[in-house]
Each structure stands twice: as structure tokens, then as C-alpha cells.
Scaffold this active site. Structure first.
Site, PDB file in Angstrom:
ATOM      1  N   HIS A  55       3.769  -8.679   3.468  1.00  0.00           N
ATOM      2  CA  HIS A  55       3.776  -9.621   4.587  1.00  0.00           C
ATOM      3  C   HIS A  55       3.628 -11.032   4.023  1.00  0.00           C
ATOM      4  CE1 HIS A  55       2.409  -6.663   7.977  1.00  0.00           C
ATOM      5  NE2 HIS A  55       3.350  -6.140   7.204  1.00  0.00           N
ATOM      6  N   GLU A  57       1.651 -13.466   4.609  1.00  0.00           N
ATOM      7  CA  GLU A  57       0.291 -13.859   4.246  1.00  0.00           C
ATOM      8  C   GLU A  57      -0.118 -13.286   2.897  1.00  0.00           C
ATOM      9  OE1 GLU A  57       1.413 -12.520   7.101  1.00  0.00           O
ATOM     10  OE2 GLU A  57      -0.067 -12.745   8.707  1.00  0.00           O
ATOM     11  N   CYS A  85      -1.737  -9.635  11.309  1.00  0.00           N
ATOM     12  CA  CYS A  85      -1.997  -8.239  11.670  1.00  0.00           C
ATOM     13  C   CYS A  85      -3.348  -7.812  11.086  1.00  0.00           C
ATOM     14  CB  CYS A  85      -0.876  -7.347  11.121  1.00  0.00           C
ATOM     15  SG  CYS A  85      -0.926  -7.137   9.319  1.00  0.00           S
ATOM     16  N   CYS A  88      -3.473  -8.098   7.172  1.00  0.00           N
ATOM     17  CA  CYS A  88      -3.517  -9.471   6.682  1.00  0.00           C
ATOM     18  C   CYS A  88      -4.840 -10.153   7.031  1.00  0.00           C
ATOM     19  CB  CYS A  88      -2.329 -10.255   7.219  1.00  0.00           C
ATOM     20  SG  CYS A  88      -0.756  -9.656   6.552  1.00  0.00           S
TER      21      CYS A  88
END
Length: 152
Positions: A55, A57, A85, A88
């Protein structure tokens, strides 16, 4: 609510989100800032890298940790175009990010102000200051357009 003008790190995060979309990835971008300077950027790379943890992040946090030579990103700020999410948010807490700025809210998968609300749990090791809604209009439109095109 979009606050104008957007700070340069959020503008860079939006550029990273557009780069992700160009690769066929969900358009999410992230930027890590330390002492006013960008030290890392990232965008979603889950399909590109065949890595479900890639992801935006995490890509940016990994690079920032490498640049700083530490797993602790004390004093750093993270700018991301979408509410993080649970995975993260957990990484943000473990990295000790001081401040999280995010654009679009994610009622379905977000875990900061929606869903799991990771930072509200007593087990959370660190709670960053959270600034939501920064660039949410543009970030939300990037996501809506991307997914509408895929459904057509």
C-alpha cells in the site's frame, strides 16, 4: 473538506496517486516529511509488485525508515490521499509517525475515523495527531473516476 491551497506534500501525494492509476493500481499516494523536507514517497504497488502489503503508506514508510536508518519515524508526518486501512494504521503506530494527514475518508475500508479505529484502541502503542479531509475532493474524485472506469 478541501483546504486551499494544499500544502506541497499533499500535492505530491496526489501526484503519486495519479502515478498509481497510470499503472492500473488503485490511486492512492503517500509522502513522508521530516523537518519540513520530503524524505520518501510511495503509491499503491500491490499489483505491480504482486505484494498485498504494498500500500502507498507502507511503501513510503519503508523508504523513510531506510533513509533515516531507523524503524522509528519520530517527528515525521505522513500525507496520504485515502484514510489508512487497519494494516497501514498499525504500521503508522509502530513507526511512531507524529502526524497523519489524509484526504478522502474511507467508510468501507478505513481504520482511523471509520471501522476498526485503530488509534482509539487501548492496545495501540502510539497515537499520531490526525488531520483529515486535506485534499479530499481531488483524492475522492481520483478514486471515483478510477473505479467507475473499471466497472464500465
Amino acid at each position: 473538506m478541501t483546504r486551499w491551497p494544499l500544502p506541497p506534500p499533499m500535492q505530491q501525494a496526489l501526484a503519486q496517486a495519479r502515478a498509481a492509476a497510470a499503472l492500473g493500481e488503485a490511486p492512492v499516494g503517500a509522502v513522508v516529511v521530516k523537518d519540513g523536507a520530503v524524505i520518501a514517497t510511495g503509491h499503491n504497488r500491490t499489483r505491480t509488485d504482486s505484494d498485498p502489503t504494498a500500500h502507498a503508506e507502507l511503501v513510503a514508510i519503508r523508504e523513510a525508515a531506510r533513509v533515516l536508518g531507523s524503524e522509528r519515524l519520530t517527528g515525521c508526518e505522513l500525507y496520504v490521499t485515502l484514510e489508512p486501512c487497519p494494516m497501514c494504521a498499525g504500521a503508522i503506530a509502530h513507526a511512531r509517525i507524529a502526524r497523519l494527514h489524509y484526504g478522502a475518508a474511507d467508510p468501507k475500508g478505513g481504520a482511523v475515523d471509520h471501522g476498526a479505529r485503530v488509534f482509539d484502541h487501548p492496545q495501540c502503542l502510539h497515537r499520531p495527531e490526525v488531520v483529515s479531509g486535506l485534499g479530499e475532493g481531488e483524492a475522492g474524485e481520483l478514486l471515483r473516476t478510477f473505479f467507475q472506469e473499471r466497472r464500465s
